[in-house]
Structures are given as structure tokens and as C-alpha cells.
Design a protein around this motif. Structure first.
Motif, PDB file in Angstrom:
ATOM      1  N   LEU A 195     -19.696  11.690   4.639  1.00 48.24           N
ATOM      2  CA  LEU A 195     -19.173  11.559   3.277  1.00 48.24           C
ATOM      3  C   LEU A 195     -19.744  12.624   2.354  1.00 48.24           C
ATOM      4  CD1 LEU A 195     -19.424   7.677   2.921  1.00 48.24           C
ATOM      5  CD2 LEU A 195     -17.355   9.024   3.314  1.00 48.24           C
ATOM      6  N   TYR A 196     -20.754  13.358   2.843  1.00 52.27           N
ATOM      7  CA  TYR A 196     -21.415  14.346   1.992  1.00 52.27           C
ATOM      8  C   TYR A 196     -20.605  15.637   1.926  1.00 52.27           C
ATOM      9  CZ  TYR A 196     -25.021  17.152  -0.155  1.00 52.27           C
ATOM     10  OH  TYR A 196     -25.712  17.955  -1.025  1.00 52.27           O
ATOM     11  N   GLY A 197     -20.496  16.187   0.740  1.00 51.27           N
ATOM     12  CA  GLY A 197     -19.799  17.453   0.556  1.00 51.27           C
ATOM     13  C   GLY A 197     -20.760  18.596   0.770  1.00 51.27           C
TER      14      GLY A 197
ATOM     15  N   THR B  38     -14.817   4.897  -2.395  1.00 47.78           N
ATOM     16  CA  THR B  38     -15.874   5.842  -2.016  1.00 47.78           C
ATOM     17  C   THR B  38     -15.387   7.276  -2.184  1.00 47.78           C
ATOM     18  OG1 THR B  38     -16.797   4.277  -0.438  1.00 47.78           O
ATOM     19  CG2 THR B  38     -17.354   6.597  -0.105  1.00 47.78           C
ATOM     20  N   LEU B  39     -14.186   7.514  -1.677  1.00 48.74           N
ATOM     21  CA  LEU B  39     -13.662   8.886  -1.738  1.00 48.74           C
ATOM     22  C   LEU B  39     -13.347   9.295  -3.174  1.00 48.74           C
ATOM     23  CD1 LEU B  39     -11.305   8.866   1.384  1.00 48.74           C
ATOM     24  CD2 LEU B  39     -13.523   9.977   1.150  1.00 48.74           C
ATOM     25  N   VAL B  40     -12.695   8.385  -3.923  1.00 53.18           N
ATOM     26  CA  VAL B  40     -12.282   8.741  -5.293  1.00 53.18           C
ATOM     27  C   VAL B  40     -13.500   8.923  -6.198  1.00 53.18           C
ATOM     28  CG1 VAL B  40     -11.079   7.904  -7.347  1.00 53.18           C
ATOM     29  CG2 VAL B  40     -10.045   7.624  -5.102  1.00 53.18           C
ATOM     30  N   PHE B  44     -20.900   9.400  -2.554  1.00 54.48           N
ATOM     31  CA  PHE B  44     -21.792   9.885  -1.483  1.00 54.48           C
ATOM     32  C   PHE B  44     -21.553  11.355  -1.150  1.00 54.48           C
ATOM     33  CE2 PHE B  44     -20.940   5.323  -0.853  1.00 54.48           C
ATOM     34  CZ  PHE B  44     -22.202   4.868  -1.208  1.00 54.48           C
ATOM     35  N   GLU B  45     -20.862  12.010  -2.064  1.00 53.40           N
ATOM     36  CA  GLU B  45     -20.536  13.416  -1.848  1.00 53.40           C
ATOM     37  C   GLU B  45     -21.627  14.319  -2.403  1.00 53.40           C
ATOM     38  OE1 GLU B  45     -16.442  13.906  -3.041  1.00 53.40           O
ATOM     39  OE2 GLU B  45     -16.589  16.081  -2.763  1.00 53.40           O
ATOM     40  N   VAL B  46     -22.505  13.744  -3.211  1.00 54.40           N
ATOM     41  CA  VAL B  46     -23.595  14.508  -3.831  1.00 54.40           C
ATOM     42  C   VAL B  46     -24.936  14.050  -3.261  1.00 54.40           C
ATOM     43  CG1 VAL B  46     -22.349  14.986  -5.958  1.00 54.40           C
ATOM     44  CG2 VAL B  46     -23.671  12.884  -5.743  1.00 54.40           C
ATOM     45  N   ALA B  47     -25.975  14.808  -3.543  1.00 57.97           N
ATOM     46  CA  ALA B  47     -27.270  14.588  -2.880  1.00 57.97           C
ATOM     47  C   ALA B  47     -28.030  13.371  -3.405  1.00 57.97           C
ATOM     48  CB  ALA B  47     -28.132  15.844  -3.039  1.00 57.97           C
ATOM     49  N   ALA B  48     -27.840  13.027  -4.679  1.00 61.17           N
ATOM     50  CA  ALA B  48     -28.721  12.041  -5.325  1.00 61.17           C
ATOM     51  C   ALA B  48     -28.911  10.738  -4.542  1.00 61.17           C
ATOM     52  CB  ALA B  48     -28.230  11.759  -6.737  1.00 61.17           C
ATOM     53  N   TYR B  50     -28.825   9.998  -1.502  1.00 62.42           N
ATOM     54  CA  TYR B  50     -29.580  10.164  -0.257  1.00 62.42           C
ATOM     55  C   TYR B  50     -31.064  10.383  -0.535  1.00 62.42           C
ATOM     56  CZ  TYR B  50     -24.861  10.941   1.453  1.00 62.42           C
ATOM     57  OH  TYR B  50     -23.535  10.792   1.743  1.00 62.42           O
ATOM     58  N   LEU B  51     -31.379  10.737  -1.779  1.00 63.26           N
ATOM     59  CA  LEU B  51     -32.755  11.103  -2.106  1.00 63.26           C
ATOM     60  C   LEU B  51     -33.460  10.051  -2.954  1.00 63.26           C
ATOM     61  CD1 LEU B  51     -31.921  14.778  -3.085  1.00 63.26           C
ATOM     62  CD2 LEU B  51     -33.031  14.035  -0.975  1.00 63.26           C
TER      63      LEU B  51
END
Lengths: 539, 159
Positions: A195-197, B38-40, B44-48, B50-51
Motif C-alpha cells: 500500500l506504500y507509495g 484505504t486507497l482513496v 498507508f501510502e505515506v511513511a508516517a 509505519y513509523l
């Protein structure tokens, strides 16, 4: 119960309490450091990253008298990632539990403990400013911190990132009031999420005023800003160029006023010129003087370790041949007198010699198969008197790169002037009966006038003769130890030795055993060895 | 004129296969909405996430939010999820449409049990208990028992 019995009981309990109090005081309240004479002040032992320790008194004749003096259990995990520095009386070490600890070099007793904002990911470096001795380091959340060496008080802390995913794994270097900080990124691992860009961070080196923490300049390894390169599942954007992290200590060329560093692979396409390169920047401005790439089109992130068809795995899928070992600015006697040369070891198991003026390659020497965990992985050492560079080769079977070449793990002594291998000492396989054991030299070695110390992923620590590579001393660290700070919850255990390797200071040798980041055997033991004078034979 | 009216029947629990089918429909459409949101949202497309340690929290909120968006109105009005409405099932307590708070306890238990496989081995036994209890003749799963509800078949009655 008689009166006498009550008296005896009272005295026994009081005695026990007093003894316990004394022990606690000894464990936690060893007196503050007095010495500011730093005998080991940085990862590279000097600004040229030679990893040569001139004050070490261990030699081929007395090395057999090295004995384990004390063991300290490092808190916070099974992959300690810091590297100590030392004064005449103290050893300083960072932990995964976000602690910077000053220990008595002789006994391992704790002088002071400083709590950092996050786990201490880098080695430590000393700098002296305004009659004050400071210790600098980088953290897992991307901060750089400055702490007083004598008191353990913080002077400043700054966020060194310009991207959320950045962090600091390479040890900063201090020179002339400026702290130079290499900047890496966690995006290499975050990319595992489909899901990560992927990916938008770029490696960098940033310079900070060491007195205040104010940023002076920042130079990215990739000049171009990342842009959207594609879209999947209607919404998720792919980005590039990205990556080329700097995860090792930079090197200072005072004569040419340059800062040298090696970079890693790109995380996403398009490939950049800044990946897998050795680069020289102007010390004052950060402007690029020259940059030489050694592996082109190296696009890789950890999504590729899950599946090469993972949406975040670049189609090139590696080969992931970073420069994890800092470049060494070495000196040798050339035809026109003393000459400088840059020596750079790559995960491809190649060592390159580079002209520091122009960045032009002078020679390259292949000494192994290479792999994504080395080849030459974390560092090298030199003995300029002997004209030798010591390059350890990991070449572990668990991390191939598709080469048909046989792994050749071991220590290689290379003639600095010519690139010829003068001697080589292969690893011995000690992995029988050990799980998570790998056979290879991944950690950085360290040298003194007579010996070179190298440690293996199998947990063995070796002393080799500097002139011919003969093994003169070995120690197996893969076991449990009794630690000076041991508690019911905290025990010391050794395992694989990786990353920063051993440290030499006068008659002592320090090593951290245990590193479980990539499938190796974890551990948390900081071991201190010392020469035993009574055992030394007369000359 | 014939009017069709719905009414729950006491003592006639829904057939197990019908319940499974309704749960399957709920799972598929809820998962679909989770993926879409999730997609819209680009969560989870950015790093925050996960960190900063909010990955699981964000994922949980997305699942709960999607569940309430899809089923909330039906649960409030008739104690049904979308899948149960399609297949003519209703969640009841004492032969009456279950009150909203019991439905939330039930949904919470169900979602918690669904998440257990990623929590850890010892707790996975609870997930197994939930399924095994459902397979017993009484047909009351652990989440039914915890919330004091049961699922019954609705019948159409001519008036």
C-alpha cells in the motif's frame, strides 16, 4: 525467641541491607568521569577513517594474555547498533534503550546515564568546543544530539530529517566546530507494504554548527526531487528517483577541504547517478566537487526480498551493491613521495582506489563474490606503515546476488599503492550446531601497529598478524555472560558480531556481541578485554 | 391488497448455512469498503503510520468505520447487517430486535475474534471456540453468547 536471637537477627538484617545498599551504589553511582583525554574519539579513529589505533599496546607477543575483564549487558534489544568511544578513564556507549552510558573503563561500573529521545543508532563521536567536551550521536527518529562528556547533560538536540522516513545510522564526524551527519532512510523497509507509495526520500549529508545544532548546509545524494512515475490500483502513486542513502561515517580530507562519503542503492526507478557512488563535497558549502558511480541502475528495496513481482520492487531488482564501508583516505609512499589515495570497499566485494583530487578510479580489486550483506560490508582498516588496507569479506551464502562466483569470506590485506593482495586469511567455519549462524566477516575491523582485529558473524573474535595474516588469538563470544549490571530481567548474551566491530584503547579491547537484524544471532553483550601483565612473558 | 410485513419468529434460529452466507456477504462488502477507503484516503501510502506506531490503530479504525458506514443504519433500524437483511435474518434478544448496545457488543466481539489470528497463538484458541460453539446444535457462537443475542430467520406474513 530469646533476646539474643532477636539481636542477632537484627544485626544480620541490618548487615544485609547495608551490603545491598553498597552494591547498588557501586552499580549505579560510580564516580563521574574525570578525564577529557579522548583516546578513541570517533568511528574511524581519525578524520580519515583509517581505523588504525596508534595507542593500542596489544601486540603479537602479549595478545595471548588478553582476558575478559568485564561484561556489560546492553538494554533495549538484540541488535545493538552503536560504537563506543573512550577517554583515559571512561568508555561511552549508546543503547537501543535510548541510553547513552558512561562506564568506568577499568570495571564497567556506570558513571552516568543519559536518556535520549530514541534508540541510539550510530556510533559516538567526540568534539571539543569552548573548553567543553561533547559527545554527538544520531538516533532512530532522525535526531542528532549533543551531550556533555563529563556530566551527561544534553546541550542540544535537532531533528536532522527533511523526510519522515529518514533516520541516522552512519556515525557523524566532527571537524573544526562542525558536525557532519550522514542521513539514511527507513523507506527501504517500509516499501514492503504494497500500500506504500514508494519512494520519496533521498540520502543526504548535512552539516550542523556543533555549538548550537543549527544547520549550515544539506546536500542530497540525488539532485532531482522525486516525481510521480506511475499509478496502480487507481490511487497509489509510485515515486522516483529515491534512495541512495548514506549509512556510514563520512571522511574528512582536510588538505583538499572536502567531505567524502559512499552511498547506497536507489529505492525506486528511475536510477540516479548518486547511487552506489563515492562523492566529494566542499566542506564549507556542501557543493559537489566530484562523484563517481561504481554500479549503475541499482534499484532495490526490501519489497524485492518478499517477491520480485511485489508492486514496490523495481524491475531491476538490485543488485543492491551499496557502499556501506566509509571511504578511507590513506597515505602511501608513491614515486613522488607521500601520496593520498581514497580506498572504497563495496558490497560487490570490490575495493576501489580513487584519486582524491579528481575522483578518477586508479585501480579496482575483486576479492570475493559479493552480496547484499557484503562483500565488503561495514568497514575496513589500514596500517600505513606496512602499506596495507585490511578488507574483510562477508560473502555469506544466505545473501547471494546471482553471481556464479564462489563465496570467499575472509580477511584480505591489499597493497594500498598497487591493489595487489599481499595476504588473505579465510574464515573458519564455526557454525556447526549453531542456528542463525553465518560464516563471514561483515563487521568493520580495527588495526594497530602489530595486529588487525576482525570479528565474524559466527561470533568469533580474531587477532591476525598485521604483516602476514596469521591467527594469533581467538575468542568465541557466542554464549551467555555474567554482566556487571546483570539483573533478573537483564542478562548478557553474545551472538553474531556485525556492524562496527572491535575497538582498541591502550591495553584494552572492546567488542559488542550479538546483532539480530537480518537473521543473524542476536545478543546484547559489551565485552571488555584487558592485557594481563602477570601473564606476559619477559621479552 | 396484500401487504408483506416482517416479523421475527421465536424459537426458530436461522439455519447455519444462511448465517454463514450472510457473514460472508458482510465480510466481502466490508472488506471491499475498507480497501476502497484505504486507497482513496491514502492512509498507508505515506511513511508516517509505519513509523509512529499508528499502523494497527489506523487499520482498526478503518475496519470499524467501514463496518458502521455499511451496516450502522440497518443495525439501528432493524438489528440487521446488510448481509442479514439480504438473506432475511435478524439479531434478536428475547424475541425482539436486539438493542443497539447489544449489537455493538456483538460486533465488537466478532471483530475482536476476527483480529485474533494476528494477535498471537494462545488467543487463537478463542477464535476456534467461537467457531466450535457455532457448530453445536444450539448454533450460538461465542460472540452470540457474549452479547446475549441470537440470529433468527424472518418470515413474510400476509396481512
Amino acid at each position: 525467641m530469646s533476646r539474643n536471637t532477636i539481636c542477632y537477627l537484627f544485626y544480620a538484617i541490618a548487615g544485609l541491607l547495608a551490603l545491598t545498599a553498597t552494591q547498588l551504589a557501586w552499580a549505579a553511582n560510580c564516580e563521574a568521569p574525570k578525564s577529557t583525554e579522548f583516546l578513541a574519539a570517533s568511528w574511524g579513529q581519525d578524520h580519515r577513517n583509517t581505523r588504525y589505533q596508534p595507542n593500542s599496546t596489544i601486540n603479537a607477543r602479549n595478545v595471548e594474555t588478553l582476558e575478559l575483564a568485564w561484561v556489560f549487558a546492553l538494554e533495549g534489544g538484540q541488535a545493538p547498533h552503536s560504537y563506543p568511544i573512550a577517554t583515559k578513564d571512561s568508555l561511552y556507549i549508546g543503547t537501543q534503550a535510548s541510553k547513552l552510558i558512561a562506564l568506568d573503563r577499568a570495571s564497567g561500573c556506570t558513571r552516568w546515564t543519559y536518556s535520549s529521545a530514541d534508540s541510539i543508532r550510530t556510533g559516538l563521536v567526540h568534539g571539543r568546543l569552548n573548553q567543553q567536551d561533547l559527545i554527538f550521536f544520531g538516533t532512530g527518529n532522525g535526531d542528532v544530539e549533543a551531550v556533555s562528556a563529563l556530566s551527561g547533560e544534553q546541550l542540544w538536540s535537532v531533528d536532522a530529517r527533511d523526510h519522515d522516513a529518514q533516520f541516522i545510522t552512519g556515525t557523524p564526524v566532527f571537524h573544526d566546530g562542525v558536525l557532519y551527519v550522514p542521513i539514511s532512510s527507513r523507506e527501504v523497509a517500509i516499501a514492503i507494504s504494497p500500500l506504500y507509495g514508494c519512494c520519496t526520500s533521498r540520502g543526504a549529508v548535512a552539516a550542523f554548527d556543533a555549538a548550537t545544532g543549527q544547520q549550515l548546509w544539506r546536500t542530497h545524494t540525488i539532485a532531482d526531487e522525486p516525481e510521480v512515475t506511475g499509478r496502480r490500483w487507481l490511487f497509489i502513486e509510485s515515486w522516483g528517483p529515491s534512495g541512495a542513502p548514506v549509512w556510514s561515517a563520512p571522511t574528512i580530507d582536510i588538505k583538499r577541504n572536502t567531505l567524502l562519503f559512499g552511498s547506497g542503492e536507489n529505492y525506486s526507478a528511475p536510477a540516479s547517478q548518486g547511487s552506489d557512488a563515492i562523492t566529494a563535497l566542499d566542506l564549507r558549502t556542501g557543493a559537489k566537487r566530484w562523484s563517481q558511480q561504481y554500479t549503475a541502475s541499482d534499484n532495490f528495496n526490501m519489497a524485492c526480498t518478499v517477491n520480485k513481482n511485489h508492486p514496490n520492487c523495481p524491475k531491476e531488482n538490485g543488485p543492491d551493491l551499496d557502499f556501506g564501508a566509509p571511504p578511507v583516505l590513506a597515505r602511501f609512499d608513491g614515486p613522488r613521495g607521500p601520496q593520498d589515495i581514497i580506498l572504497a570497499g563495496q558490497k560487490s566485494a570490490e575495493v576501489h582506489a580513487i584519486d582524491p583530487e579528481t575522483g578518477v578510479k586508479l585501480w579496482s580489486r575483486n576479492i570475493g563474490r559479493g552480496g547484499y550483506l557484503g562483500g565488503v560490508h561495514w568497514g575496513m582498516a589500514t596500517n600505513e606503515t606496512l602499506g596495507l588496507l585490511y578488507a574483510p569479506v562477508s560473502d555469506i551464502r544466505q545473501a547471494p546476488i546471482g553471481s556464479t562466483q564462489e563465496p570467499a569470506p575472509g580477511m584480505y590485506a591489499i597493497d594500498i599503492a598497487t591493489g595487489q593482495v599481499r595476504w588473505q586469511t579465510p574464515t573458519e567455519d564455526h557454525c556447526a550446531g549453531r542456528e542463525r549462524c553465518m560464516n563471514g566477516f561483515s563487521a568493520a575491523p580495527i588495526a594497530n601497529a602489530d595486529l588487525v582485529f576482525v570479528a565474524g558473524l559466527d561470533g568469533w573474535l580474531h587477532a591476525l598478524r598485521a604483516d602476514n595474516g596469521a591467527r594469533v588469538w581467538d575468542f568465541d563470544t557466542w554464549r551467555e555472560f555474567s554482566a556487571v549490571n546483570e539483573t533478573d530481567e537483564l542478562k548478557a548474551s553474545g551472538g553474531s558480531i556485525d556492524v562496527h566491530g572491535p575497538l582498541l584503547v591502550e591495553d584494552q579491547l572492546f567488542i559488542q556481541s550479538g546483532y539480530g537484524s537480518f537473521g543473524q544471532q542476536g545478543g546484547n553483550a559489551l565485552l571488555a578485554f584487558r592485557l594481563t601483565p602477570s601473564k606476559q612473558s619477559n621479552p | 391488497m396484500t401487504e408483506v410485513q416482517s416479523q421475527s419468529l421465536s424459537g426458530q434460529p436461522a439455519a447455519k448455512m444462511r448465517r454463514i452466507a450472510a457473514t460472508g456477504i458482510d465480510a466481502i462488502i466490508t472488506a471491499g469498503l475498507v480497501v476502497l477507503l484505504t486507497l482513496v484516503s491514502g492512509q498507508f501510502e505515506v511513511a508516517a503510520p509505519y513509523l509512529d506506531g499508528t499502523l494497527v490503530l489506523r487499520a482498526t479504525l478503518l475496519v470499524i468505520g467501514s463496518y458502521l458506514l455499511l451496516h450502522g443504519i440497518f443495525l439501528l433500524r432493524s438489528a440487521q447487517t446488510l448481509g442479514k437483511k439480504i438473506l432475511g435474518l435478524q439479531i434478536v434478544t428475547d424475541n425482539q430486535a436486539a438493542p443497539f448496545w447489544r449489537l455493538m457488543v456483538r460486533a465488537g466481539a466478532l471483530l475482536s475474534l476476527a483480529f485474533i489470528p494476528v494477535v498471537g497463538y494462545p488467543l487463537q484458541a478463542l477464535h476456534l471456540v467461537d467457531i466450535l460453539l457455532f457448530l453445536l446444535p444450539a448454533g450460538l457462537a461465542l460472540h452470540d453468547r457474549l452479547s446475549g443475542t441470537e440470529v433468527v430467520r424472518l418470515v413474510a406474513r400476509s396481512v
